[in-house]
Design an enzyme around this catalytic site. Structure first.
Site, PDB file in Angstrom:
ATOM      1  CB  CYS A 274      -0.984  -0.070   1.160  1.00  0.00           C
ATOM      2  SG  CYS A 274      -2.441   0.923   0.861  1.00  0.00           S
TER       3      CYS A 274
ATOM      4  CG  HIS B 251      -3.106  -3.227   4.057  1.00  0.00           C
ATOM      5  ND1 HIS B 251      -2.178  -2.600   4.853  1.00  0.00           N
ATOM      6  CD2 HIS B 251      -3.709  -2.250   3.365  1.00  0.00           C
ATOM      7  CE1 HIS B 251      -2.227  -1.297   4.663  1.00  0.00           C
ATOM      8  NE2 HIS B 251      -3.162  -1.060   3.755  1.00  0.00           N
TER       9      HIS B 251
ATOM     10  CD  GLU C  74      -0.325  -5.399   6.229  1.00  0.00           C
ATOM     11  OE1 GLU C  74      -0.204  -5.929   5.111  1.00  0.00           O
ATOM     12  OE2 GLU C  74      -0.653  -4.211   6.402  1.00  0.00           O
TER      13      GLU C  74
HETATM   14  N1  GLN Z   1      -3.660   6.307   0.857  1.00  0.00           N
HETATM   15  C1  GLN Z   1      -2.407   6.057   1.502  1.00  0.00           C
HETATM   16  C2  GLN Z   1      -1.276   6.837   0.847  1.00  0.00           C
HETATM   17  O1  GLN Z   1      -1.480   7.500  -0.103  1.00  0.00           O
HETATM   18  C3  GLN Z   1      -2.091   4.571   1.467  1.00  0.00           C
HETATM   19  C4  GLN Z   1      -3.087   3.840   2.287  1.00  0.00           C
HETATM   20  C5  GLN Z   1      -2.570   2.609   2.936  1.00  0.00           C
HETATM   21  O2  GLN Z   1      -1.370   2.376   3.059  1.00  0.00           O
HETATM   22  N2  GLN Z   1      -3.488   1.810   3.446  1.00  0.00           N
HETATM   23  O3  GLN Z   1      -0.182   6.794   1.309  1.00  0.00           O
END
Ligand code: GLN
Length: 203
Positions: free
Chosen positions: A79, A179, A181
């Site tokens: 992410c 994610h 995890e």
């Molecule tokens: N929207 C977040 C970002 O731009 C990422 C979201 C996440 O890691 N769950 O960094």
């Protein structure tokens, strides 16, 4: 085998739990001093990529980690971690601000699913693994991977959901928009540990 988890902000504890459950050691990277420790692989967790990038700069950790990745340290990024690795971010002027490592030749779009779809679950194939549960939280996706990276075989698209690329590999860098995890399925972390083990053999 020791895995370092960037522990400045975001969902790092869940990664640590999963790595330990798979029998590897884990250390946390919280300050520049920690980068002198020995580790065989690195996890960049989800969270807020701009906050993480700023902290990496402020704490004097950015350049060392970037160099380690460029030198081949295996990385699993999820992410916000995927955003930190990306060489281009949609809607952002190149190099402004320089909070991203830019080691992964992909263009990503942040917060890319619209408000209603900000968080959702899916189950989809990851190349070499099979169908895995995927939890997306204000996730990015990969708009495109560099053509040369794909053509050379160093770059690979690992997962697609709703026609959007949500998993890629480039050399030793693995990046997922979701994610892994947060779900009980440990196969992505296991595949990463297998890659780390192979990289130790080669070194
Ligand atoms: N929207 C977040 C970002 O731009 C990422 C979201 C996440 O890691 N769950 O960094």
């Amino acid at each position: 085998m020791t895995i370092a988890v960037l522990a400045l902000q975001g969902a790092f504890a869940e990664h640590e739990k999963m790595i330990r459950s798979l029998g590897a050691d884990c250390i946390e990277l919280r300050q520049a001093e920690d980068l002198k420790k020995h580790y065989d692989g690195l996890i960049l967790p989800g969270g807020e990529s701009t906050v993480q990038g700023k902290l990496l700069r402020e704490l004097g950790m950015f350049d060392t980690i970037k160099k380690q990745i460029e030198d081949g340290l295996p990385v699993l990024a999820t992410c916000a971690g995927m955003i930190l690795l990306a060489s281009a971010i949609d809607g952002q002027i190149a190099g402004q601000p320089d909070l991203y490592f830019g080691t992964l030749p992909v263009r990503v779009r942040r917060n890319a699913y619209g408000r209603q779809l900000a968080s959702f679950h899916a189950k989809a194939d990851v190349a070499g693994i099979g169908a895995v549960p995927m939890t997306f939280i204000r996730a990015p996706y990969v708009v495109e991977m560099d053509k040369d990276a794909l053509a050379s075989g160093n770059g690979q698209i690992l997962a697609v959901v709703n026609e959007r690329i949500v998993g890629v590999r480039y050399k030793n860098q693995f990046a997922f928009a979701f994610h892994p995890e947060l779900d009980p399925d440990t196969r992505i972390h296991q595949a990463f540990l297998d890659c780390v083990k192979d990289s130790i053999k080669v070194a």
